[in-house]
Scaffold this motif. Sequence first.
Motif, PDB file in Angstrom:
ATOM      1  N   LEU A  25      21.113  26.049 -38.273  1.00  0.00           N
ATOM      2  CA  LEU A  25      20.102  26.964 -37.739  1.00  0.00           C
ATOM      3  C   LEU A  25      20.753  28.122 -36.983  1.00  0.00           C
ATOM      4  O   LEU A  25      20.315  29.277 -37.098  1.00  0.00           O
ATOM      5  CB  LEU A  25      19.148  26.204 -36.823  1.00  0.00           C
ATOM      6  N   ILE A  26      21.794  27.831 -36.217  1.00  0.00           N
ATOM      7  CA  ILE A  26      22.479  28.887 -35.468  1.00  0.00           C
ATOM      8  C   ILE A  26      23.168  29.858 -36.429  1.00  0.00           C
ATOM      9  O   ILE A  26      23.133  31.083 -36.239  1.00  0.00           O
ATOM     10  CB  ILE A  26      23.487  28.275 -34.477  1.00  0.00           C
ATOM     11  N   GLU A  27      23.809  29.326 -37.473  1.00  0.00           N
ATOM     12  CA  GLU A  27      24.456  30.191 -38.469  1.00  0.00           C
ATOM     13  C   GLU A  27      23.425  31.088 -39.154  1.00  0.00           C
ATOM     14  O   GLU A  27      23.677  32.283 -39.393  1.00  0.00           O
ATOM     15  CB  GLU A  27      25.174  29.332 -39.506  1.00  0.00           C
ATOM     16  N   MET A  28      22.281  30.516 -39.485  1.00  0.00           N
ATOM     17  CA  MET A  28      21.220  31.315 -40.095  1.00  0.00           C
ATOM     18  C   MET A  28      20.774  32.428 -39.154  1.00  0.00           C
ATOM     19  O   MET A  28      20.608  33.585 -39.578  1.00  0.00           O
ATOM     20  CB  MET A  28      20.039  30.418 -40.466  1.00  0.00           C
ATOM     21  N   ALA A  29      20.596  32.092 -37.894  1.00  0.00           N
ATOM     22  CA  ALA A  29      20.138  33.099 -36.922  1.00  0.00           C
ATOM     23  C   ALA A  29      21.157  34.224 -36.781  1.00  0.00           C
ATOM     24  O   ALA A  29      20.795  35.404 -36.719  1.00  0.00           O
ATOM     25  CB  ALA A  29      19.891  32.433 -35.575  1.00  0.00           C
ATOM     26  N   ASP A  30      22.447  33.879 -36.749  1.00  0.00           N
ATOM     27  CA  ASP A  30      23.481  34.900 -36.580  1.00  0.00           C
ATOM     28  C   ASP A  30      23.481  35.902 -37.731  1.00  0.00           C
ATOM     29  O   ASP A  30      23.675  37.105 -37.523  1.00  0.00           O
ATOM     30  CB  ASP A  30      24.855  34.236 -36.467  1.00  0.00           C
ATOM     31  N   GLU A  31      23.262  35.403 -38.950  1.00  0.00           N
ATOM     32  CA  GLU A  31      23.291  36.304 -40.093  1.00  0.00           C
ATOM     33  C   GLU A  31      21.958  37.010 -40.299  1.00  0.00           C
ATOM     34  O   GLU A  31      21.924  38.171 -40.707  1.00  0.00           O
ATOM     35  CB  GLU A  31      23.686  35.535 -41.348  1.00  0.00           C
ATOM     36  N   LEU A  32      20.853  36.318 -40.037  1.00  0.00           N
ATOM     37  CA  LEU A  32      19.549  36.941 -40.219  1.00  0.00           C
ATOM     38  C   LEU A  32      19.285  38.023 -39.182  1.00  0.00           C
ATOM     39  O   LEU A  32      18.382  38.843 -39.349  1.00  0.00           O
ATOM     40  CB  LEU A  32      18.443  35.883 -40.145  1.00  0.00           C
ATOM     41  N   GLU A  33      20.092  38.030 -38.131  1.00  0.00           N
ATOM     42  CA  GLU A  33      19.910  39.032 -37.086  1.00  0.00           C
ATOM     43  C   GLU A  33      20.210  40.433 -37.609  1.00  0.00           C
ATOM     44  O   GLU A  33      19.647  41.413 -37.132  1.00  0.00           O
ATOM     45  CB  GLU A  33      20.839  38.724 -35.911  1.00  0.00           C
ATOM     46  N   SER A  34      21.081  40.509 -38.627  1.00  0.00           N
ATOM     47  CA  SER A  34      21.396  41.826 -39.188  1.00  0.00           C
ATOM     48  C   SER A  34      20.932  41.893 -40.641  1.00  0.00           C
ATOM     49  O   SER A  34      19.921  42.513 -40.951  1.00  0.00           O
ATOM     50  CB  SER A  34      22.902  42.089 -39.078  1.00  0.00           C
ATOM     51  N   SER A  35      21.655  41.240 -41.528  1.00  0.00           N
ATOM     52  CA  SER A  35      21.264  41.241 -42.933  1.00  0.00           C
ATOM     53  C   SER A  35      21.870  40.019 -43.614  1.00  0.00           C
ATOM     54  O   SER A  35      22.770  39.372 -43.084  1.00  0.00           O
ATOM     55  CB  SER A  35      21.739  42.518 -43.632  1.00  0.00           C
ATOM     56  N   TRP A  36      21.380  39.720 -44.803  1.00  0.00           N
ATOM     57  CA  TRP A  36      21.897  38.592 -45.574  1.00  0.00           C
ATOM     58  C   TRP A  36      21.592  38.865 -47.041  1.00  0.00           C
ATOM     59  O   TRP A  36      20.864  39.808 -47.372  1.00  0.00           O
ATOM     60  CB  TRP A  36      21.251  37.289 -45.117  1.00  0.00           C
ATOM     61  N   ASP A  37      22.142  38.054 -47.894  1.00  0.00           N
ATOM     62  CA  ASP A  37      21.873  38.217 -49.313  1.00  0.00           C
ATOM     63  C   ASP A  37      21.510  36.872 -49.920  1.00  0.00           C
ATOM     64  O   ASP A  37      21.537  35.835 -49.261  1.00  0.00           O
ATOM     65  CB  ASP A  37      23.071  38.840 -50.042  1.00  0.00           C
ATOM     66  N   THR A  38      21.177  36.897 -51.193  1.00  0.00           N
ATOM     67  CA  THR A  38      20.737  35.678 -51.866  1.00  0.00           C
ATOM     68  C   THR A  38      21.843  34.641 -51.915  1.00  0.00           C
ATOM     69  O   THR A  38      21.584  33.438 -51.777  1.00  0.00           O
ATOM     70  CB  THR A  38      20.277  36.013 -53.297  1.00  0.00           C
ATOM     71  N   GLU A  89      10.810  44.467 -38.033  1.00  0.00           N
ATOM     72  CA  GLU A  89      11.876  44.339 -37.052  1.00  0.00           C
ATOM     73  C   GLU A  89      11.452  43.520 -35.840  1.00  0.00           C
ATOM     74  O   GLU A  89      12.230  42.745 -35.283  1.00  0.00           O
ATOM     75  CB  GLU A  89      12.370  45.720 -36.611  1.00  0.00           C
ATOM     76  N   TYR A  90      10.196  43.715 -35.410  1.00  0.00           N
ATOM     77  CA  TYR A  90       9.729  42.929 -34.260  1.00  0.00           C
ATOM     78  C   TYR A  90       9.721  41.448 -34.604  1.00  0.00           C
ATOM     79  O   TYR A  90      10.196  40.599 -33.825  1.00  0.00           O
ATOM     80  CB  TYR A  90       8.332  43.387 -33.835  1.00  0.00           C
ATOM     81  N   PHE A  91       9.196  41.110 -35.794  1.00  0.00           N
ATOM     82  CA  PHE A  91       9.168  39.708 -36.200  1.00  0.00           C
ATOM     83  C   PHE A  91      10.588  39.156 -36.318  1.00  0.00           C
ATOM     84  O   PHE A  91      10.876  38.044 -35.878  1.00  0.00           O
ATOM     85  CB  PHE A  91       8.446  39.562 -37.539  1.00  0.00           C
ATOM     86  N   ARG A  92      11.486  39.952 -36.907  1.00  0.00           N
ATOM     87  CA  ARG A  92      12.857  39.504 -37.080  1.00  0.00           C
ATOM     88  C   ARG A  92      13.496  39.178 -35.727  1.00  0.00           C
ATOM     89  O   ARG A  92      14.086  38.112 -35.543  1.00  0.00           O
ATOM     90  CB  ARG A  92      13.687  40.566 -37.788  1.00  0.00           C
ATOM     91  N   ASP A  93      13.361  40.094 -34.770  1.00  0.00           N
ATOM     92  CA  ASP A  93      13.978  39.883 -33.454  1.00  0.00           C
ATOM     93  C   ASP A  93      13.436  38.632 -32.778  1.00  0.00           C
ATOM     94  O   ASP A  93      14.198  37.805 -32.247  1.00  0.00           O
ATOM     95  CB  ASP A  93      13.751  41.104 -32.567  1.00  0.00           C
ATOM     96  N   GLN A  94      12.121  38.479 -32.815  1.00  0.00           N
ATOM     97  CA  GLN A  94      11.498  37.346 -32.124  1.00  0.00           C
ATOM     98  C   GLN A  94      11.806  36.031 -32.841  1.00  0.00           C
ATOM     99  O   GLN A  94      12.206  35.036 -32.210  1.00  0.00           O
ATOM    100  CB  GLN A  94       9.979  37.572 -32.034  1.00  0.00           C
ATOM    101  N   TRP A  95      11.630  36.015 -34.152  1.00  0.00           N
ATOM    102  CA  TRP A  95      11.793  34.762 -34.894  1.00  0.00           C
ATOM    103  C   TRP A  95      13.245  34.312 -34.888  1.00  0.00           C
ATOM    104  O   TRP A  95      13.533  33.125 -34.737  1.00  0.00           O
ATOM    105  CB  TRP A  95      11.285  34.940 -36.320  1.00  0.00           C
ATOM    106  N   VAL A  96      14.175  35.245 -35.067  1.00  0.00           N
ATOM    107  CA  VAL A  96      15.585  34.887 -35.074  1.00  0.00           C
ATOM    108  C   VAL A  96      16.015  34.340 -33.719  1.00  0.00           C
ATOM    109  O   VAL A  96      16.799  33.376 -33.638  1.00  0.00           O
ATOM    110  CB  VAL A  96      16.458  36.097 -35.478  1.00  0.00           C
TER     111      VAL A  96
END
Length: 377
Positions: A182-195, A291-298
Motif C-alpha cells: 500500500l505504501i509503495e502504491m501511494a508513493d507512485e500514485l502520488e505522481s504518475s504510474w503506468d500499466t 487532483e484533489y481526489f488524488r491528493d486526499q486518497w493517496v
Amino acid sequence: MFTSRLADRWRSRDLLTDLVQVLKSVLAATLAWWISVWVLHSELPFLAPWIALLTVQVTVYRSVRSGVQIWVASALGGGVAYLVGTFLGVNLWTFALAVFVGLLGARIPRLRTEGVAIATTAIFVLGSGFGTQEPLLNNRLLEAALGVAVALAVNLLIAPPLRKRQAARHVDGVNRRMGEILIEMADELESSWDTDRAEVWVQETEALSRRLSSVGQAVQVARESARLNPRDSTHWPHLTSERAQQSRQVANAGPVDYEEIFARLGEGIATLRNLALTVRESTHAEGRWDEYFRDQWVGILRDAGRSIHDPHAEVEPVQDRLDGLAGRMSQSGGLPPGVDWPVYRALITELHRIAAIVDDVASAQGARDPSQPNPQA
C-alpha cells in the motif's frame, strides 16, 4: 542475499526452534538406542531409536498421535511378519507378500499418517532372520513401545514446542508486506504510474495469496501446539514461569482466534488484489484523475499502509477519512466533467474494506510479532 536471509531467519527464532527440535530428536533416538542395547539387550537395537525418531513431532499432541499410530502399526507389522514367516516361510515371494499386505494396511484411515510402519516393521523382522526372531516378537513390541515412550518424554519434558509466536510471526509478516504494498502504491500514485507498474502490484498480491498456505499451516500448528502442552498458560497456569507470563502479554494477550485471523487475512489480500486491479484498469480509462481526489486518497492510502505495517504507527482514523472523502466528492459540483466516478467509488470502497478487515488483525497484539521493534517507543 543468502546471509541476509539466514540472519533474518535466526532473528525470527525459527532456526533456533528447528535446531531445538533436531537436538531433541537426536536425544530421543540415542537414549532409546542406549536402553535397547544396555538394558534390554536387544538383538534389533535399531527398532526403538527408529520409532523414537519418527515420534518426535513439532507439537506434543502430534507426538502422542503419531506415537500411538506407530506402535499400533508396528504391532500389526510384527503380526504380519509372524503369520507369513510361520505358515509360509521366508522367501522371495512371501517377503513381497508381507510388504504388500503392510502397504495395504497403511491405507487404514486412522493409521494413514504412520501406516507405512506396518510394512517397514515386517521388513525389519523378516529381513533380520525370522527363524531367530520368531520367539522374540513380544520383545519387538516392547522395543516399539520404548521408542514411543522415550520420544514422548523428551518432547514433553524438554522445551515442549509452543508455536504461538511462530504463527504470530507468519501473520505479522503478511501484515507488514500488505502495508508495504500500500505504501509503495501511494508513493507512485502520488505522481504518475503506468500499466506495467500496476501489473506488478497485482502480481505481488498474487504472491501474498500463495504465501497464505504457509500461514495456514503455521496457524494450524499453533492451535495444535497448545494441546497437552505444560507451557500453555491457558491450561497450565501453575506451571507457567514469570518470564513466560510476561511474554504472554504480547504473544498470548487474550484469546487469539488464529482461524479467524487467517480468514480475515485471506479477505484482506483478496480485497488488496481487487484494489490493484482497479488501479490497473484506471490506467486505460479516459481522462486524468482529479487532483484533489488524488491528493486526499493517496494520503489515506499511505496511512492505511503504515497502520497495517506497524500497529504502533500514529495515523488519523482511515475509515472516517474515507467516509469524509466520499461525502465531499459526491456533493454536487464535487467532480469535474469527464471524471470516472465509478472508479473513484471502487477505490474508496476497496480501501475502506481493507482497513476494516485488516484492522482486526493488525490491532490484535497477540497475533503480531513481539520481536519487531516499536518505532514509537
